[in-house]
Structure formats: structure tokens, C-alpha cells
Design a protein around this motif. Structure first.
Motif, PDB file in Angstrom:
ATOM      1  N   LYS A 109     -26.945  27.381   4.887  1.00 29.36           N
ATOM      2  CA  LYS A 109     -25.964  26.981   5.890  1.00 29.36           C
ATOM      3  C   LYS A 109     -24.610  26.753   5.207  1.00 29.36           C
ATOM      4  O   LYS A 109     -24.465  25.872   4.364  1.00 29.36           O
ATOM      5  CB  LYS A 109     -26.421  25.688   6.579  1.00 29.36           C
ATOM      6  N   THR A 111     -20.937  25.379   4.535  1.00 32.88           N
ATOM      7  CA  THR A 111     -20.365  24.075   4.875  1.00 32.88           C
ATOM      8  C   THR A 111     -18.857  24.136   5.140  1.00 32.88           C
ATOM      9  O   THR A 111     -18.302  23.203   5.712  1.00 32.88           O
ATOM     10  CB  THR A 111     -20.599  23.070   3.740  1.00 32.88           C
ATOM     11  N   TYR A 169     -23.140  25.669   0.042  1.00 28.83           N
ATOM     12  CA  TYR A 169     -24.097  25.954   1.107  1.00 28.83           C
ATOM     13  C   TYR A 169     -25.182  24.882   1.063  1.00 28.83           C
ATOM     14  O   TYR A 169     -25.502  24.350  -0.009  1.00 28.83           O
ATOM     15  CB  TYR A 169     -24.762  27.316   0.902  1.00 28.83           C
ATOM     16  N   VAL A 170     -25.740  24.572   2.209  1.00 28.49           N
ATOM     17  CA  VAL A 170     -26.900  23.681   2.263  1.00 28.49           C
ATOM     18  C   VAL A 170     -28.141  24.564   2.252  1.00 28.49           C
ATOM     19  O   VAL A 170     -28.327  25.410   3.131  1.00 28.49           O
ATOM     20  CB  VAL A 170     -26.889  22.807   3.531  1.00 28.49           C
ATOM     21  N   SER A 172     -32.082  24.778   2.569  1.00 24.94           N
ATOM     22  CA  SER A 172     -33.252  24.058   3.092  1.00 24.94           C
ATOM     23  C   SER A 172     -34.503  24.556   2.373  1.00 24.94           C
ATOM     24  O   SER A 172     -34.766  25.759   2.335  1.00 24.94           O
ATOM     25  CB  SER A 172     -33.395  24.294   4.598  1.00 24.94           C
ATOM     26  N   ARG A 178     -33.280  19.136   1.428  1.00 19.55           N
ATOM     27  CA  ARG A 178     -32.066  19.949   1.404  1.00 19.55           C
ATOM     28  C   ARG A 178     -31.268  19.641   0.140  1.00 19.55           C
ATOM     29  O   ARG A 178     -31.186  18.477  -0.275  1.00 19.55           O
ATOM     30  CB  ARG A 178     -31.193  19.673   2.637  1.00 19.55           C
ATOM     31  N   LEU A 218     -20.625  15.618   3.861  1.00 19.39           N
ATOM     32  CA  LEU A 218     -21.693  16.592   3.631  1.00 19.39           C
ATOM     33  C   LEU A 218     -23.039  15.901   3.511  1.00 19.39           C
ATOM     34  O   LEU A 218     -24.051  16.353   4.054  1.00 19.39           O
ATOM     35  CB  LEU A 218     -21.405  17.403   2.363  1.00 19.39           C
ATOM     36  N   ASN A 222     -25.903  16.354   6.547  1.00 20.99           N
ATOM     37  CA  ASN A 222     -27.043  17.218   6.204  1.00 20.99           C
ATOM     38  C   ASN A 222     -28.217  16.450   5.612  1.00 20.99           C
ATOM     39  O   ASN A 222     -29.174  17.061   5.140  1.00 20.99           O
ATOM     40  CB  ASN A 222     -26.593  18.294   5.211  1.00 20.99           C
ATOM     41  N   ASN A 223     -28.134  15.110   5.637  1.00 16.39           N
ATOM     42  CA  ASN A 223     -29.222  14.270   5.144  1.00 16.39           C
ATOM     43  C   ASN A 223     -29.596  14.639   3.705  1.00 16.39           C
ATOM     44  O   ASN A 223     -30.768  14.843   3.382  1.00 16.39           O
ATOM     45  CB  ASN A 223     -30.455  14.406   6.057  1.00 16.39           C
ATOM     46  N   LEU A 224     -28.582  14.698   2.834  1.00 16.03           N
ATOM     47  CA  LEU A 224     -28.790  15.070   1.436  1.00 16.03           C
ATOM     48  C   LEU A 224     -29.145  13.833   0.604  1.00 16.03           C
ATOM     49  O   LEU A 224     -28.672  12.726   0.883  1.00 16.03           O
ATOM     50  CB  LEU A 224     -27.529  15.727   0.866  1.00 16.03           C
TER      51      LEU A 224
END
Length: 286
Positions: A109, A111, A169-170, A172, A178, A218, A222-224
Motif C-alpha cells: 500500500k 503511503t 509502502y506498507v 502486509s 505490517r 503512518l 496503519n497500526n505499525l
């Protein structure tokens, strides 16, 4: 009133076209020289990494006490050279390893956040990697430049004549974890769907302080995962090392400069010859 022949009309139109063409070459010489993604060609020329070469260099590095091996590997891995990365824990274990991923494009994904991976002012000053220390962000510290270290889509385009940017980019993973991965998508094709083979990458880290609004956005969006104690986050870098070790920066700069000079000088000569031709035609057609 004398009527021009069809041949004269064609000649006049051709002269007008050539004048406009050569003028545009001069006006846009700088844009054409510095804004297209020529690094894609250089990237594809990079010799693929092989497991044999990697294991040989790793053994040699171990003997010499070098613990930062991945920087020497850049470009695409050889077909079949693949790293299994299913979870964040798997990722953390890859500290000193080259990471070769094949992922579904849907797992990547963009960003819209870009990080500077190479500053051309360094090449112009004759600097080399050995003159720089590793900064807190895990990337190479460069001399001051008017090109920002991090920017958005417009900034990445606007500052292309000064620096090259890669986009975060994220990625997964299978277990829903992620991580951020830095990819120079101006040199690497990222399709909308299907399996994509990414360039060789290395685990690195970036500082996450309270003032770094973009990085916090970010992380939250995106729950990083990140280390709150050390205020840092581990990321995957598939771009920086190639610009440090895989790109012939002098050749790249000379190519861009040559394009600018050819268009500028060629345009000027073209305008001169076109005007000279028009004057001579007018003189001898009387």
C-alpha cells in the motif's frame, strides 16, 4: 500580389516547425535532462545477487568482524532467491541478512510519503560513502541540501534535479502484521495486481520522536509496531543501498548533464541553421 507555390508553402511551414521544435528543445532542456526516471535503466543493469555470492561475502565479513553486510547487496535477486517473511517476529530476526521478497501487489500500500535516498550534491562534491557516518535514522547522513529529507508526491517530483526519493509502502504480512518498506517506485515497477519480485532489501530503523508528525501518522493509520522505549521503528529498505553501492553516480550525473547540453546547444544550432536557411531562400528566390 505574388502567390507562393506549393513547394514554398511547404518549405515555410517546415521552417516554422523546426524553429518551434528547436526552441522547445532549448526551453525544456533542463526538464528533459533532470526529471525523467533514468535511474530505472541503471537499476535494470545492476548485476543480480546470488546466494553463492551472498554466502561468500557473509563468510568473509564474519572473518573481518563486519556486521553490516546487507549494504553491499543491491538490485534484484536471482530468480528463485526468496526470503520467507510471515510475521513481524520473522522480520526482526533478519538483522544482518539480505531480504529477497516476492509479494502479492495487493499487499503493498503506497503511503505518499517519500524519503530521500540519494543527494546529488554529494556526487558533485566528490564525496564518497566512507566519508559519512550512519545517522540515527539508520540512513546515511548527507551534507546540508535544500532538498528535504522527507516529502510528499509533489516534493519528490519537484526536487528530482537535486535528489532521488523512494516511497514508503506498507507491506502486509501473512499474520496480519505490517511493516514499512522503502521502494524507489520510479525505478521499480509495482503493478496493480499479481506477484511482484522486490529488489534486495535490508532491515533498518528510523527514529520516531514526538515532533515527527508524518511518521506518527503512518504508524497510527496503519497500526505499525514501534519501540516506544528507544523511540524507533524497524523498517525494510529496498532502495537506499542500491543508490549507495549499485549506482555509478558519476556516470548517472554525466548522462543527465550531457542530455541538457545536447538539447541546449543542439537547439541553438538548429535555430541558427533554420534561420540561415530561411534567409538564403528568401534571398535567392527573388
Amino acid at each position: 500580389m505574388e502567390t507562393k507555390s506549393k513547394k514554398d508553402v511547404i518549405a515555410d511551414n517546415m521552417c516554422s516547425f523546426l524553429l518551434v521544435f528547436f526552441l522547445l528543445c532549448m526551453v525544456f532542456s533542463w526538464v528533459i535532462a533532470y526529471y525523467p526516471h533514468y535511474e530505472k535503466y541503471w537499476y535494470e543493469k545492476t548485476e543480480p545477487v546470488t546466494w553463492e555470492k551472498y554466502e561468500k561475502e557473509k563468510s568473509s565479513a564474519a572473518e573481518s568482524g563486519d556486521t553490516f553486510l546487507p549494504i553491499e547487496f543491491s538490485g534484484y535477486p536471482t530468480a528463485g532467491m526468496k526470503t520467507e517473511l510471515k510475521s513481524y517476529e520473522d522480520f526482526l530476526e533478519k538483522r544482518d541478512e539480505v531480504i529477497c521478497l516476492e509479494v502479492d501487489a495487493s499487499e503493498l500500500k503506497p503511503t505518499g510519503v517519500y524519503e530521500k535516498v540519494f543527494d546529488f550534491s554529494r556526487s558533485a562534491s566528490g564525496s564518497s560513502y566512507s566519508k559519512y557516518n550512519m545517522g540515527r535514522s539508520g540512513t546515511v547522513v548527507t551534507p546540508s541540501s535544500s532538498a528535504p529529507q522527507r516529502t510528499g508526491d509533489f516534493g519528490a517530483f519537484f526536487y528530482r534535479y537535486k535528489a532521488i526519493y523512494a516511497q514508503y509502502y506498507v507491506l502486509s504480512l501473512e499474520e496480519r502484521d505490517r511493516i514499512l518498506i522503502l521502494i524507489n517506485d520510479s525505478a521499480v515497477d509495482i503493478p496493480k495486481k499479481g506477484i511482484v519480485r522486490l529488489p534486495c532489501a535490508a532491515r533498518t530503523w528510523t527514529s520516531v520522536d514526538m515532533e515527527d508528525v508524518e511518521m506518527w501518522e503512518l504508524i497510527l493509520a496503519n497500526n505499525l509496531q514501534y519501540d516506544s522505549y528507544y523511540e524507533e521503528m524497524y523498517t525494510l529498505d529496498a532502495s537506499t543501498w542500491w543508490f549507495e553501492f549499485g549506482l555509478d553516480k558519476d556516470e548517472f550525473q554525466e548522462f543527465r548533464a550531457a542530455v541538457a547540453v545536447i538539447l541546449l546547444v543542439g537547439g541553438a544550432i538548429g535555430i541558427f541553421l533554420t534561420l540561415l536557411t530561411a534567409v538564403l531562400r528568401a534571398k535567392y528566390s527573388r
